[in-house]
Design a protein around this motif. Structure first.
Motif, PDB file in Angstrom:
ATOM      1  N   ALA A 212       0.854  -1.117   0.057  1.00  0.00           N
ATOM      2  CA  ALA A 212      -0.039   0.194   0.040  1.00  0.00           C
ATOM      3  C   ALA A 212       0.742   1.250   0.095  1.00  0.00           C
ATOM      4  CB  ALA A 212      -0.851  -0.064   1.236  1.00  0.00           C
ATOM      5  N   THR A 213       2.073   1.169   0.732  1.00  0.00           N
ATOM      6  CA  THR A 213       2.944   2.326   0.680  1.00  0.00           C
ATOM      7  C   THR A 213       3.749   2.322  -0.408  1.00  0.00           C
ATOM      8  OG1 THR A 213       4.412   1.204   2.105  1.00  0.00           O
ATOM      9  CG2 THR A 213       2.544   2.257   3.076  1.00  0.00           C
ATOM     10  N   GLY A 214       3.891   1.390  -1.404  1.00  0.00           N
ATOM     11  CA  GLY A 214       4.916   1.437  -2.335  1.00  0.00           C
ATOM     12  C   GLY A 214       6.202   0.889  -2.127  1.00  0.00           C
ATOM     13  N   GLN A 215       6.194   0.358  -0.908  1.00  0.00           N
ATOM     14  CA  GLN A 215       7.734   0.019  -0.492  1.00  0.00           C
ATOM     15  C   GLN A 215       7.891  -1.570  -0.793  1.00  0.00           C
ATOM     16  OE1 GLN A 215       8.012   0.890   3.790  1.00  0.00           O
ATOM     17  NE2 GLN A 215       8.058   3.075   3.202  1.00  0.00           N
ATOM     18  N   LEU A 216       7.262  -2.423  -1.285  1.00  0.00           N
ATOM     19  CA  LEU A 216       7.196  -3.850  -1.511  1.00  0.00           C
ATOM     20  C   LEU A 216       8.158  -4.129  -2.668  1.00  0.00           C
ATOM     21  CD1 LEU A 216       6.034  -6.589  -0.745  1.00  0.00           C
ATOM     22  CD2 LEU A 216       4.337  -6.383  -2.256  1.00  0.00           C
ATOM     23  N   GLU A 217       9.363  -4.747  -2.555  1.00  0.00           N
ATOM     24  CA  GLU A 217      10.028  -5.073  -3.470  1.00  0.00           C
ATOM     25  C   GLU A 217       9.912  -6.425  -4.042  1.00  0.00           C
ATOM     26  OE1 GLU A 217      14.014  -4.421  -1.948  1.00  0.00           O
ATOM     27  OE2 GLU A 217      13.542  -2.329  -1.434  1.00  0.00           O
ATOM     28  N   ASN A 218       9.623  -7.372  -3.170  1.00  0.00           N
ATOM     29  CA  ASN A 218       9.638  -8.922  -3.641  1.00  0.00           C
ATOM     30  C   ASN A 218       7.971  -9.254  -3.774  1.00  0.00           C
ATOM     31  OD1 ASN A 218       9.706 -11.486  -4.023  1.00  0.00           O
ATOM     32  ND2 ASN A 218      11.010 -11.917  -2.401  1.00  0.00           N
ATOM     33  N   THR A 219       7.387  -9.052  -4.824  1.00  0.00           N
ATOM     34  CA  THR A 219       5.877  -9.321  -5.020  1.00  0.00           C
ATOM     35  C   THR A 219       5.608 -10.690  -4.777  1.00  0.00           C
ATOM     36  OG1 THR A 219       6.130  -9.275  -7.328  1.00  0.00           O
ATOM     37  CG2 THR A 219       5.645  -7.018  -6.140  1.00  0.00           C
ATOM     38  N   LYS A 220       6.475 -11.482  -5.239  1.00  0.00           N
ATOM     39  CA  LYS A 220       6.334 -13.062  -5.155  1.00  0.00           C
ATOM     40  C   LYS A 220       6.038 -13.336  -3.663  1.00  0.00           C
ATOM     41  CE  LYS A 220       8.515 -17.288  -6.695  1.00  0.00           C
ATOM     42  NZ  LYS A 220       9.709 -17.650  -7.233  1.00  0.00           N
TER      43      LYS A 220
END
Length: 70
Positions: A33-41
């Motif tokens: 939600a905050t755009g900090q997710l790097e590993n979406t898997k």
């Protein structure tokens, strides 16, 4: 992890892992939600591990209930 890996564990161990995975899923949702997710898997892996643990817990519960009836 595979379901067979989870089948070798006790119910208490599975419940502990379930709590940890649910916390991780919560944190991953916030990162997304905050755009900090790097590993979406990882989101998908966590969701599937939660489902596997819940399946194994259900199997153990049904096996215990069937054993109690006999």
């Amino acid at each position: 992890m595979s379901a067979n890996d989870f089948r070798g564990q006790t119910g208490a161990q599975l419940n502990d892992q379930l709590v940890q995975l649910k916390k991780e899923a919560f944190n991953l949702r916030f990162q997304k939600a905050t755009g900090q997710l790097e590993n979406t898997k990882r989101v998908r892996e966590v969701r599937r591990d939660i489902a596997r643990i819940m399946t194994v817990l259900g199997e153990q519960t049904r096996a215990d209930a069937a054993g109690a009836r006999s």
